[in-house]
Write a protein that holds these residues in place. Structure first.
Motif, PDB file in Angstrom:
ATOM      1  N   THR A  30      40.440  33.526  40.179  1.00 46.03           N
ATOM      2  CA  THR A  30      39.744  34.356  39.273  1.00 46.03           C
ATOM      3  C   THR A  30      39.045  35.439  40.394  1.00 46.03           C
ATOM      4  O   THR A  30      38.559  35.119  41.204  1.00 46.03           O
ATOM      5  N   ALA A  31      39.155  36.678  40.044  1.00 52.01           N
ATOM      6  CA  ALA A  31      38.058  37.289  40.635  1.00 52.01           C
ATOM      7  C   ALA A  31      36.917  38.048  40.824  1.00 52.01           C
ATOM      8  O   ALA A  31      36.490  37.679  39.363  1.00 52.01           O
ATOM      9  N   PRO A  32      36.409  38.239  41.512  1.00 54.58           N
ATOM     10  CA  PRO A  32      35.103  38.551  41.451  1.00 54.58           C
ATOM     11  C   PRO A  32      35.170  39.862  40.820  1.00 54.58           C
ATOM     12  O   PRO A  32      35.558  40.587  40.709  1.00 54.58           O
ATOM     13  N   ALA A  33      34.067  40.034  39.821  1.00 57.85           N
ATOM     14  CA  ALA A  33      33.626  41.177  38.649  1.00 57.85           C
ATOM     15  C   ALA A  33      32.437  41.683  38.491  1.00 57.85           C
ATOM     16  O   ALA A  33      31.519  40.595  38.648  1.00 57.85           O
TER      17      ALA A  33
ATOM     18  N   ILE B 210      33.986  45.067  33.494  1.00 57.43           N
ATOM     19  CA  ILE B 210      33.902  46.589  33.784  1.00 57.43           C
ATOM     20  C   ILE B 210      34.619  46.707  34.548  1.00 57.43           C
ATOM     21  O   ILE B 210      34.918  48.114  34.997  1.00 57.43           O
ATOM     22  N   LEU B 211      34.461  45.422  35.516  1.00 53.33           N
ATOM     23  CA  LEU B 211      35.259  46.115  36.981  1.00 53.33           C
ATOM     24  C   LEU B 211      35.933  45.026  38.209  1.00 53.33           C
ATOM     25  O   LEU B 211      35.006  43.918  37.783  1.00 53.33           O
ATOM     26  N   ASP B 212      37.064  44.987  37.941  1.00 50.45           N
ATOM     27  CA  ASP B 212      37.132  43.005  38.414  1.00 50.45           C
ATOM     28  C   ASP B 212      38.466  43.500  40.391  1.00 50.45           C
ATOM     29  O   ASP B 212      38.973  43.070  40.273  1.00 50.45           O
ATOM     30  N   ASN B 213      37.965  45.288  40.489  1.00 48.72           N
ATOM     31  CA  ASN B 213      39.271  44.932  41.249  1.00 48.72           C
ATOM     32  C   ASN B 213      39.141  46.672  42.343  1.00 48.72           C
ATOM     33  O   ASN B 213      38.869  47.478  41.307  1.00 48.72           O
ATOM     34  N   PHE B 214      39.938  46.953  43.207  1.00 48.28           N
ATOM     35  CA  PHE B 214      39.252  47.965  44.262  1.00 48.28           C
ATOM     36  C   PHE B 214      41.414  48.071  43.793  1.00 48.28           C
ATOM     37  O   PHE B 214      41.788  48.102  45.375  1.00 48.28           O
ATOM     38  N   PHE B 215      41.736  48.952  43.185  1.00 49.50           N
ATOM     39  CA  PHE B 215      42.905  49.503  43.094  1.00 49.50           C
ATOM     40  C   PHE B 215      44.045  48.423  43.369  1.00 49.50           C
ATOM     41  O   PHE B 215      45.040  48.672  44.282  1.00 49.50           O
ATOM     42  N   GLY B 216      44.147  47.802  43.360  1.00 48.59           N
ATOM     43  CA  GLY B 216      44.681  45.805  42.739  1.00 48.59           C
ATOM     44  C   GLY B 216      44.099  45.379  43.255  1.00 48.59           C
ATOM     45  O   GLY B 216      45.008  44.078  43.360  1.00 48.59           O
ATOM     46  N   ARG B 217      43.366  45.430  43.993  1.00 49.24           N
ATOM     47  CA  ARG B 217      42.616  44.304  45.248  1.00 49.24           C
ATOM     48  C   ARG B 217      41.970  43.742  45.100  1.00 49.24           C
ATOM     49  O   ARG B 217      40.926  44.538  44.584  1.00 49.24           O
ATOM     50  N   GLN B 218      41.543  42.582  45.108  1.00 50.67           N
ATOM     51  CA  GLN B 218      40.458  41.835  44.889  1.00 50.67           C
ATOM     52  C   GLN B 218      39.090  41.807  45.776  1.00 50.67           C
ATOM     53  O   GLN B 218      39.250  42.237  46.591  1.00 50.67           O
ATOM     54  N   PHE B 219      38.240  42.415  45.594  1.00 51.64           N
ATOM     55  CA  PHE B 219      36.665  42.945  45.641  1.00 51.64           C
ATOM     56  C   PHE B 219      37.077  41.376  46.875  1.00 51.64           C
ATOM     57  O   PHE B 219      37.632  39.682  46.230  1.00 51.64           O
TER      58      PHE B 219
ATOM     59  N   SER C 133      33.653  39.159  47.336  1.00 46.97           N
ATOM     60  CA  SER C 133      32.731  38.602  46.708  1.00 46.97           C
ATOM     61  C   SER C 133      31.349  38.884  46.051  1.00 46.97           C
ATOM     62  O   SER C 133      30.425  38.842  46.768  1.00 46.97           O
ATOM     63  N   ILE C 134      31.426  39.612  45.345  1.00 49.61           N
ATOM     64  CA  ILE C 134      30.702  40.547  45.502  1.00 49.61           C
ATOM     65  C   ILE C 134      29.353  40.128  44.820  1.00 49.61           C
ATOM     66  O   ILE C 134      29.033  38.891  44.172  1.00 49.61           O
ATOM     67  N   ASN C 135      28.640  41.018  45.375  1.00 49.49           N
ATOM     68  CA  ASN C 135      26.444  39.841  45.448  1.00 49.49           C
ATOM     69  C   ASN C 135      25.700  40.168  45.140  1.00 49.49           C
ATOM     70  O   ASN C 135      24.927  39.249  44.199  1.00 49.49           O
ATOM     71  N   ASP C 136      25.638  41.960  44.958  1.00 48.80           N
ATOM     72  CA  ASP C 136      24.623  42.265  44.157  1.00 48.80           C
ATOM     73  C   ASP C 136      24.173  44.037  44.362  1.00 48.80           C
ATOM     74  O   ASP C 136      25.612  44.259  44.295  1.00 48.80           O
ATOM     75  N   ILE C 137      23.489  43.784  42.653  1.00 47.11           N
ATOM     76  CA  ILE C 137      23.756  45.589  42.469  1.00 47.11           C
ATOM     77  C   ILE C 137      22.877  45.680  42.197  1.00 47.11           C
ATOM     78  O   ILE C 137      20.910  45.591  42.498  1.00 47.11           O
TER      79      ILE C 137
END
Length: 442
Positions: free
Chosen positions: A224-227, A242-251, A253-257
């Protein structure tokens, strides 16, 4: 030349800056090598000295107290070893006296922020379950504040076994009778669970976006990818990724926005807290700040060189981006006091790129987790002793002291603030008005 004029003419630091906002710092930079220009400007009344706390004739509000930093400049017994998160109690104070009057005035600028009668009320306490952690978002249409439980907290069992939960409170339930008290019976202000459809996995950051709410999820395990999720703020709380990868690579653990108020683009931080809290695999990308244009789909790294990039916020006019590095806290690996507990500032170029990284503030105790602004450009940071407040030059001017960690908080328009203190939920009233995320202020 009199002693006061000698001081004005020799003043070369941020103490010469008034409370008027970011333009004051630019003016200081322009005049910092021209004492005569500063002297003339000061005498004309256009460039006012900040008042030193304790030297003002203004009335101290009932729940406020002046903290004179000069009184503890020399201690003689300062600790050589600390975890960086321990509470500092100045000489002559106790933990009880600091909390009894929680609005701490470090500079006279803080009087205008708190107003004549600020209040702080404990709305709820959960004992050990850190339900009040991150992602605070005020939705004006319903006057509700959404927030998230701590993901990866052992006491909550969240992270890998189950996702942290989103919750909300209605500010309509916070009456004058409640704010007149320091502590109220839990349940007078109901804390409701929000069940997004589909679920938002381990939410940790959030912000307003196009009349809906953006949440960032840290992911769960390797599958379950960060998203970044977009959620409707009304039941049944429909959500979409609306976003869960960087050119096919999982982030990681996205933290803040945060939303760039000039362009509407989305900026977010990606540390490795999911990994160091045992619910994400080893990192597959370096720890960075990214920007994302939802309209075009473009995603790109815009800043690196962090230990743990965490909180993120734009100044009200979008001129600067602020990013916190909370490397001091390494999850289940403990504390490393040689790592950052720092707020960095970048200049935002018209095309959205970042330049001129500088240290804005180094925080103690704890780390600067969530950060937000008021409409005058003052920065507020959730830290190890509560909410610390810095003016646009990076000077600490005051604190809302709770005696423990405030992971995050959020303004709810003018004069209201909800503070997330892990196992405690606070509500503050004050004079300042929060800068609404993504809104351009003159």
């Amino acid at each position: 030349m009199g002693e006061s004029l000698k001081y004005i003419a020799s003043c070369t630091g941020p103490a010469c800056i008034s409370a008027g906002g970011e333009t004051d710092e630019a003016f200081y930079n322009m005049t910092s090598f021209n004492p005569l220009m500063r002297l003339i400007t000061c005498m004309s009344g256009a460039f006012l000295l900040s008042g030193v706390a304790g030297q003002s004739s203004r009335t101290i509000p009932p729940l406020a107290q002046v903290i004179n930093q000069k009184s503890f400049n020399t201690l003689g017994n300062a600790s050589a070893i600390t975890d960086g998160n321990s509470q500092f109690i100045p000489p002559g104070y106790t933990a009880e006296s600091l909390f009894a009057k929680p609005f701490h005035i470090y500079d006279d600028e803080f009087y205008d922020i708190i107003g004549p009668n600020p209040t702080l009320t404990l709305l709820n306490s959960t004992g050990t379950n850190p339900r009040f952690h991150e992602a605070p978002v005020w939705y004006p249409a319903t006057d509700e504040v959404f927030f998230a439980q701590n993901a990866g907290a052992k006491a909550a069992g969240t992270g890998l076994a189950k996702s942290a939960a989103i919750q909300k409170i209605s500010l309509a339930e916070v009456t004058a009778n409640i704010t007149a008290q320091r502590t109220v019976t839990p349940g007078l202000v109901k804390v409701e669970y929000v069940l997004p459809n589909p679920n938002i996995i381990n939410p940790n950051g959030g912000t307003n976006y196009r009349n809906r709410i953006l949440f960032v999820g840290e992911g769960q395990g390797p599958n379950t990818a960060p998203a970044i999720y977009l959620m409707h703020p009304y039941s049944p709380y429909n959500a979409s990724i609306i976003l869960d990868n960087f050119f096919g690579r999982q982030f990681n653990s996205i933290n803040d926005i945060a939303i760039n108020p000039r362009s509407g683009e989305i900026y977010f931080t990606d540390p490795t807290y999911g990994y160091v809290q045992d619910f994400r695999p080893p990192p597959g990308l370096q720890k960075q700040v990214y920007r994302f244009n939802e309209s075009t789909g473009a995603v790109a790294a815009v800043a690196d060189g962090f230990n743990m990039p965490n909180g993120i916020a734009f100044s009200p006019n979008g001129q600067y981006l602020y990013v916190t590095d909370t490397g001091l806290i390494q999850g289940f690996f403990g504390f490393n006091t040689s790592f950052p507990s720092t707020i960095y500032r970048y200049t935002v170029q018209p095309d959205g790129t970042l330049e001129n990284r500088k240290v804005f503030a180094y925080v103690s105790p704890g780390v600067p987790d969530g950060i937000h602004f008021d409409t005058r450009g003052n920065l507020y940071a959730g830290c190890g002793d509560g909410v610390q407040v810095y003016n646009p030059s990076g000077k600490l001017i005051g604190k809302i002291h709770i005696g423990g960690t405030a992971a995050n908080f959020q303004f709810a328009g003018k004069g209201r603030m909800v503070i997330l203190a892990e196992t405690e939920l606070y509500y503050a009233t004050l004079a300042a008005e929060g800068a609404f995320p993504g809104t351009l202020y003159p």
